[in-house]
Design a protein around this motif. Structure first.
Motif, PDB file in Angstrom:
ATOM      1  N   ILE A 146      10.465  -9.585  58.253  1.00  0.00           N
ATOM      2  CA  ILE A 146       9.207  -8.930  58.625  1.00  0.00           C
ATOM      3  C   ILE A 146       9.072  -8.872  60.140  1.00  0.00           C
ATOM      4  CG2 ILE A 146       6.691  -9.176  58.596  1.00  0.00           C
ATOM      5  CD1 ILE A 146       6.956 -10.304  55.756  1.00  0.00           C
ATOM      6  N   ALA A 147       9.412  -9.947  60.826  1.00  0.00           N
ATOM      7  CA  ALA A 147       9.320  -9.969  62.287  1.00  0.00           C
ATOM      8  C   ALA A 147      10.211  -8.905  62.910  1.00  0.00           C
ATOM      9  CB  ALA A 147       9.700 -11.353  62.808  1.00  0.00           C
ATOM     10  N   HIS A 148      11.404  -8.737  62.361  1.00  0.00           N
ATOM     11  CA  HIS A 148      12.316  -7.714  62.858  1.00  0.00           C
ATOM     12  C   HIS A 148      11.717  -6.319  62.668  1.00  0.00           C
ATOM     13  CE1 HIS A 148      16.034  -5.444  63.461  1.00  0.00           C
ATOM     14  NE2 HIS A 148      15.816  -4.863  62.299  1.00  0.00           N
ATOM     15  N   ILE A 149      11.145  -6.084  61.506  1.00  0.00           N
ATOM     16  CA  ILE A 149      10.572  -4.764  61.222  1.00  0.00           C
ATOM     17  C   ILE A 149       9.352  -4.504  62.102  1.00  0.00           C
ATOM     18  CG2 ILE A 149       9.460  -3.333  59.464  1.00  0.00           C
ATOM     19  CD1 ILE A 149      11.231  -4.802  57.391  1.00  0.00           C
ATOM     20  N   ARG A 150       8.532  -5.509  62.298  1.00  0.00           N
ATOM     21  CA  ARG A 150       7.364  -5.323  63.170  1.00  0.00           C
ATOM     22  C   ARG A 150       7.787  -4.855  64.557  1.00  0.00           C
ATOM     23  NH1 ARG A 150       4.341 -10.931  61.409  1.00  0.00           N
ATOM     24  NH2 ARG A 150       2.972 -10.054  59.773  1.00  0.00           N
ATOM     25  N   GLU A 151       8.872  -5.414  65.060  1.00  0.00           N
ATOM     26  CA  GLU A 151       9.354  -5.004  66.383  1.00  0.00           C
ATOM     27  C   GLU A 151       9.881  -3.570  66.343  1.00  0.00           C
ATOM     28  OE1 GLU A 151      12.885  -6.132  69.598  1.00  0.00           O
ATOM     29  OE2 GLU A 151      12.476  -7.461  67.901  1.00  0.00           O
ATOM     30  N   LYS A 152      10.721  -3.275  65.381  1.00  0.00           N
ATOM     31  CA  LYS A 152      11.332  -1.947  65.310  1.00  0.00           C
ATOM     32  C   LYS A 152      10.311  -0.855  64.984  1.00  0.00           C
ATOM     33  CE  LYS A 152      15.633  -3.052  66.101  1.00  0.00           C
ATOM     34  NZ  LYS A 152      16.357  -2.512  67.286  1.00  0.00           N
ATOM     35  N   ARG A 153       9.298  -1.200  64.200  1.00  0.00           N
ATOM     36  CA  ARG A 153       8.280  -0.224  63.803  1.00  0.00           C
ATOM     37  C   ARG A 153       7.162  -0.134  64.835  1.00  0.00           C
ATOM     38  NH1 ARG A 153       6.874   4.369  62.242  1.00  0.00           N
ATOM     39  NH2 ARG A 153       5.129   4.561  60.810  1.00  0.00           N
ATOM     40  N   GLU A 154       7.234  -0.972  65.872  1.00  0.00           N
ATOM     41  CA  GLU A 154       6.245  -0.990  66.949  1.00  0.00           C
ATOM     42  C   GLU A 154       4.858  -1.342  66.423  1.00  0.00           C
ATOM     43  OE1 GLU A 154       6.502   2.419  69.587  1.00  0.00           O
ATOM     44  OE2 GLU A 154       8.596   2.737  69.016  1.00  0.00           O
ATOM     45  N   LEU A 155       4.798  -2.385  65.602  1.00  0.00           N
ATOM     46  CA  LEU A 155       3.531  -2.880  65.087  1.00  0.00           C
ATOM     47  C   LEU A 155       2.986  -3.924  66.051  1.00  0.00           C
ATOM     48  CD1 LEU A 155       4.579  -3.246  61.334  1.00  0.00           C
ATOM     49  CD2 LEU A 155       3.292  -1.378  62.390  1.00  0.00           C
ATOM     50  N   HIS A 156       1.818  -3.689  66.597  1.00  0.00           N
ATOM     51  CA  HIS A 156       1.242  -4.548  67.627  1.00  0.00           C
ATOM     52  C   HIS A 156       0.751  -5.864  67.014  1.00  0.00           C
ATOM     53  CE1 HIS A 156      -1.560  -5.872  70.787  1.00  0.00           C
ATOM     54  NE2 HIS A 156      -0.800  -5.155  71.598  1.00  0.00           N
ATOM     55  N   PRO A 157       0.841  -6.986  67.756  1.00  0.00           N
ATOM     56  CA  PRO A 157       0.352  -8.267  67.221  1.00  0.00           C
ATOM     57  C   PRO A 157      -1.080  -8.228  66.702  1.00  0.00           C
ATOM     58  CG  PRO A 157       1.640  -8.671  69.200  1.00  0.00           C
ATOM     59  CD  PRO A 157       1.538  -7.168  69.058  1.00  0.00           C
ATOM     60  N   ASP A 158      -1.920  -7.355  67.263  1.00  0.00           N
ATOM     61  CA  ASP A 158      -3.303  -7.263  66.783  1.00  0.00           C
ATOM     62  C   ASP A 158      -3.394  -6.809  65.333  1.00  0.00           C
ATOM     63  OD1 ASP A 158      -4.175  -8.069  69.222  1.00  0.00           O
ATOM     64  OD2 ASP A 158      -5.046  -6.163  69.838  1.00  0.00           O
ATOM     65  N   GLU A 159      -2.332  -6.173  64.815  1.00  0.00           N
ATOM     66  CA  GLU A 159      -2.365  -5.683  63.438  1.00  0.00           C
ATOM     67  C   GLU A 159      -1.456  -6.462  62.495  1.00  0.00           C
ATOM     68  OE1 GLU A 159      -0.896  -1.605  63.129  1.00  0.00           O
ATOM     69  OE2 GLU A 159       0.334  -1.884  64.914  1.00  0.00           O
ATOM     70  N   TRP A 160      -0.849  -7.529  62.999  1.00  0.00           N
ATOM     71  CA  TRP A 160       0.079  -8.280  62.158  1.00  0.00           C
ATOM     72  C   TRP A 160      -0.615  -8.913  60.954  1.00  0.00           C
ATOM     73  CZ3 TRP A 160       3.653 -11.320  66.087  1.00  0.00           C
ATOM     74  CH2 TRP A 160       4.464 -10.381  66.752  1.00  0.00           C
ATOM     75  N   PHE A 161      -1.927  -9.163  61.053  1.00  0.00           N
ATOM     76  CA  PHE A 161      -2.637  -9.790  59.937  1.00  0.00           C
ATOM     77  C   PHE A 161      -2.633  -8.910  58.693  1.00  0.00           C
ATOM     78  CE2 PHE A 161      -5.805  -7.033  61.769  1.00  0.00           C
ATOM     79  CZ  PHE A 161      -6.583  -6.624  60.701  1.00  0.00           C
ATOM     80  N   GLU A 162      -2.332  -7.619  58.861  1.00  0.00           N
ATOM     81  CA  GLU A 162      -2.307  -6.709  57.716  1.00  0.00           C
ATOM     82  C   GLU A 162      -1.028  -5.875  57.660  1.00  0.00           C
ATOM     83  OE1 GLU A 162      -5.578  -3.992  57.965  1.00  0.00           O
ATOM     84  OE2 GLU A 162      -4.828  -3.015  59.789  1.00  0.00           O
ATOM     85  N   THR A 163      -0.019  -6.252  58.424  1.00  0.00           N
ATOM     86  CA  THR A 163       1.239  -5.508  58.405  1.00  0.00           C
ATOM     87  C   THR A 163       2.400  -6.459  58.148  1.00  0.00           C
ATOM     88  OG1 THR A 163       1.415  -5.697  60.837  1.00  0.00           O
ATOM     89  CG2 THR A 163       0.371  -3.733  59.990  1.00  0.00           C
TER      90      THR A 163
END
Length: 208
Positions: free
Chosen positions: A163-180
């Motif tokens: 999930i951490a890898h995808i968050r980086e590649k998908r450009e998901l900001h830490p402010d939205e990690w609670f739901e991504t």
């Protein structure tokens, strides 16, 4: 901050490259939202031949080669530019735990499938895969993370590392990690991973 405000504040590409030339299939994995999967030129540009739609509340008309002499009372149907698969997940609570495991197997099977040399099977090239949901932030992230964890445990020893890898590649900001992804989906994916590993230990399924 609400989900809609987060989306406006932190825009991301319509599709994002998550993994390149994955071992065993030698294709690229993309994640995207509704705008990305609906962009035929974008799919062609990135040689995407397989689409896995994870959203129950999103339907896409990908028909390109329409069936001849279709009666007026029938909806448009035929073949598309891509091979299209769907598993209808809710973005949050309400999914049976088996659906997440089914999503992993559907993604893997879509990559393994061998189509016959027949005119009715118009897209036989392997090509790359796009896994999508409405925003490309939660459901699609869950399924791809589970796939990466189960297929490449040396690189992704836990679901969270995937999930951490995808968050980086998908450009998901830490402010939205609670739901991504949504917490309910993460819990189901963790359970699905346990179920798959148990099946493998019992001699069923695939051992990497």
């Amino acid at each position: 901050m609400t989900s809609e405000k987060i989306k406006k504040r932190y825009p991301r590409p319509p599709i994002s490259l998550i993994e390149s030339n994955i071992p065993g299939w030698e294709v690229d994995i993309y994640i995207g939202g509704s705008k990305g999967v609906a962009d035929a030129e974008l799919l062609e540009k990135h040689n995407i031949k397989v689409v896995l739609n994870c959203a129950i509340n999103l339907d896409i008309n990908l028909v390109h080669f329409e069936e001849a002499n279709t009666p007026e009372h029938l909806l448009r149907h035929g073949s598309g530019r891509v091979r299209y698969f769907k598993i209808g997940l809710i973005d949050g609570a309400g999914n049976p735990e088996a659906m997440i495991l089914a999503g992993y197997h559907l993604m893997r099977s879509a990559l393994d499938q061998e189509l016959p040399e027949k005119a009715s099977y118009k897209v036989r090239e392997k090509g790359n895969i796009l896994v999508n949901c409405r925003g490309g932030r939660s459901r699609s992230v869950t399924i791809v993370a589970l796939f990466l964890h189960l297929e490449y445990p040396d690189r992704y020893p836990t679901l969270e590392t995937a999930i951490a890898h995808i968050r980086e590649k998908r450009e998901l900001h830490p402010d939205e990690w609670f739901e991504t992804p949504k917490p309910a989906l993460i819990q189901l994916a963790e359970r699905a991973a346990e179920m798959e590993k148990t099946l493998r230990q019992a001699g069923f399924g695939r051992t990497p």
